[in-house]
Design an enzyme around this catalytic site. Structure first.
Site, PDB file in Angstrom:
ATOM      1  N   SER A   1      -2.996  16.975 -44.301  1.00 60.49           N
ATOM      2  CA  SER A   1      -1.787  16.195 -44.044  1.00 60.49           C
ATOM      3  C   SER A   1      -0.621  16.705 -44.884  1.00 60.49           C
ATOM      4  CB  SER A   1      -2.065  14.707 -44.287  1.00 60.49           C
ATOM      5  OG  SER A   1      -0.962  13.920 -43.922  1.00 60.49           O
TER       6      SER A   1
ATOM      7  N   ASP B   1       5.226  14.645 -40.951  1.00 63.51           N
ATOM      8  CA  ASP B   1       4.437  15.149 -42.067  1.00 63.51           C
ATOM      9  C   ASP B   1       3.644  16.377 -41.614  1.00 63.51           C
ATOM     10  OD1 ASP B   1       2.608  13.824 -40.475  1.00 63.51           O
ATOM     11  OD2 ASP B   1       1.563  12.857 -42.129  1.00 63.51           O
TER      12      ASP B   1
ATOM     13  N   ASP C   1       1.225  13.420 -37.670  1.00 64.45           N
ATOM     14  CA  ASP C   1       0.793  12.130 -37.124  1.00 64.45           C
ATOM     15  C   ASP C   1       1.677  10.997 -37.618  1.00 64.45           C
ATOM     16  OD1 ASP C   1      -0.125  12.123 -39.753  1.00 64.45           O
ATOM     17  OD2 ASP C   1      -2.097  11.312 -39.280  1.00 64.45           O
TER      18      ASP C   1
END
Length: 484
Positions: A114, A264, A268
């Site tokens: 992420s 990001d 998501d």
């Protein structure tokens, strides 16, 4: 000596430094364990084989990090050795992986860390239909079995090993999202998009541009940092940190754009900036998108339910309840909110961290679908983004403030004792940490204190009806937390 997986496998996913914590050897053990704990039992229960498949199957995707291909290959070896077919979908966003899991009806694994720095990688796991795999829904068992494999040995491959194939789902993903929100009739909009060198650089052109089979939209997209680069040469791909929005804010103003969008690293989560460069609260986005989904449900003759976590603004339940929705308050964390979404059949869910969940997207989170709703809301009326956002931000919030404390429980109790003594009328609940609310009295305020699961931190969120009250409560609580 093998790695201790308890430091790598978190409550919701796998996340660690490569290769010290997450190496190909560890990835292979995790793949072997995931196949046996999740994929094979799901297939035996009648889920997760995929349409027409001879063997159980799963999908694997990855973000742009350099360590991704090697880790994916290792994980796939562990999976196929258990007799499970693997479909590699290559570079994708996390919601692209959820789309593949949902549309193909198979479990999935997304290799991403992420917003974490380049030296990290990780795995987000799901069952068929993008159903979450967290600590209480299979991840603990995956960790335990993988640990056994690392400490002893991997099981012998089965005779009928699984096969590996490849499939590109980007165009299908884009077409599916565009089918859920019609932007063809919006007024012309100029939007600056900061992909942060993450997967938004792949998905935004596919969804908002003239991809194969999709008509062009009345949008002018100004790209920032669309080059896929897992070293994040421009800034961290974490728009929750204000410093990482500076480039987008400046570009929106310089280009006289109508709004800005920031994603990001795995795309998501979606953050919104107004035409003046001001950050729009994720709670305001939750309310805005929630109202659109509630309106659609009511028009279809259905009773809508919307989920929100407990640190979203009080404006969220206020506005959505007034619009005719049932609202359900839940703990922070995607596994909790996804479980509540499924339990209640909720049409939408939002978190203050800018995760947005949709029933029509297998109850999973997708920042891109939230972005489409924001563009639709802005483009179907004449107000500016700042004026539109103001309608959904009637209260003042502190944002999340972290304090390092030697004893989080003692600090929390100290705050609780002080506020119960000073305000006997407060309402206290322990759904997630401690929430102290003075909302039914005047002046109106509430705050939540939550301890970190991994660090000696207390996280404070405060909201009040006006800025002076918010600042007073914030400063008073912080003084109690941080006193020697």
């Amino acid at each position: 000596m093998s790695i201790d997986l308890s430091v790598l496998v978190k409550a919701y996913d796998v996340r660690g430094v490569v290769p010290d914590q997450l190496s190909p050897v560890v990835a292979e053990a995790l793949g072997a364990a995931f196949a046996r704990v999740v994929v094979l039992p799901d297939a035996e229960a009648g889920a997760g084989t995929g349409a027409g498949a001879a063997r159980p199957g799963m999908v694997i995707g990855r973000d742009m990090r350099d360590s991704g291909p090697g880790l994916v290959d290792a994980f796939a070896r562990g999976v196929t050795a258990a007799g499970v077919d693997v479909t590699l979908i290559g570079l994708c966003s996390t919601d692209g992986l959820y789309f593949a899991s949902g549309s193909l009806g198979v479990p999935g694994a997304m290799f991403t860390a992420s917003h974490n720095p380049a030296r990290y990688n990780g795995i987000k796991l799901c069952r068929s239909g993008a159903r979450p795999v967290g600590q209480d829904t299979g991840l603990a068992q995956v960790r335990e079995l993988a640990q056994d494999y690392l400490d002893n040995a991997l099981p012998e491959p089965v005779e009928a090993a699984g096969q590996v194939s490849e499939r590109d789902v980007l165009a299908e993903y884009a077409g599916f999202l565009r089918s859920l929100v019609d932007l063809s009739g919006v007024r012309p909009l100029k939007v600056v998009v900061d992909a942060g060198n993450g997967m938004g650089g792949l998905t935004v052109p596919a969804v908002l541009g003239e991809a194969a089979g999709l008509a062009g939209l009345p949008l002018e997209v100004v790209p920032l940092f669309f080059e896929l680069d897992g070293t994040f040469p421009n800034h961290e791909a974490n728009p929750l940190e204000p410093a990482n929005l500076v480039d987008l804010q400046a570009a929106v103003v310089a280009n006289e754009a109508d709004l800005g969008l920031a994603f990001d690293g795995d795309a998501d989560r979606c953050f919104v900036v107004d035409e003046r460069g001001g950050a729009v609260s994720p709670s305001a986005v939750t309310a805005l998108v929630g109202l659109a989904e509630v309106s659609k449900e009511l028009a279809a003759g259905r009773a809508p339910t919307v989920i929100h976590n407990l640190i979203t603004s009080r404006a969220v339940p206020d506005l959505l309840s007034a619009a005719g929705a049932q609202t359900v308050r839940t703990r922070v964390g995607h596994s909790f909110i996804k479980a509540q979404m499924a339990q209640h059949g909720a049409v939408f869910g939002g978190e203050h961290s800018a995760h947005y969940y949709f029933r029509d997207f297998w109850f999973a989170d997708t920042g891109m679908l939230a972005a489409l709703h924001v563009l639709a809301a802005l483009g179907t009326q004449e107000h500016s983004m700042s004026q539109l956002a103001e309608m959904f931000e009637p209260y003042v919030g502190s944002g999340e403030i972290n304090s390092t404390v030697p004893d989080a429980a003692a600090a929390t109790q100290r705050v609780l004792d002080a506020y119960r003594a000073a305000y006997p009328e407060v309402v206290v609940d322990t759904l997630d940490g401690v929430t102290v609310s003075h909302w039914e009295s005047h002046p109106q305020w509430w705050f939540n204190l939550r301890a970190s699961n991994t660090e000696p931190l207390l996280r404070l969120n405060v909201e009040a009806a006006d800025e002076d009250i918010m600042e007073k409560v914030r400063d008073d609580v912080l003084a109690l937390i941080r006193q020697d």
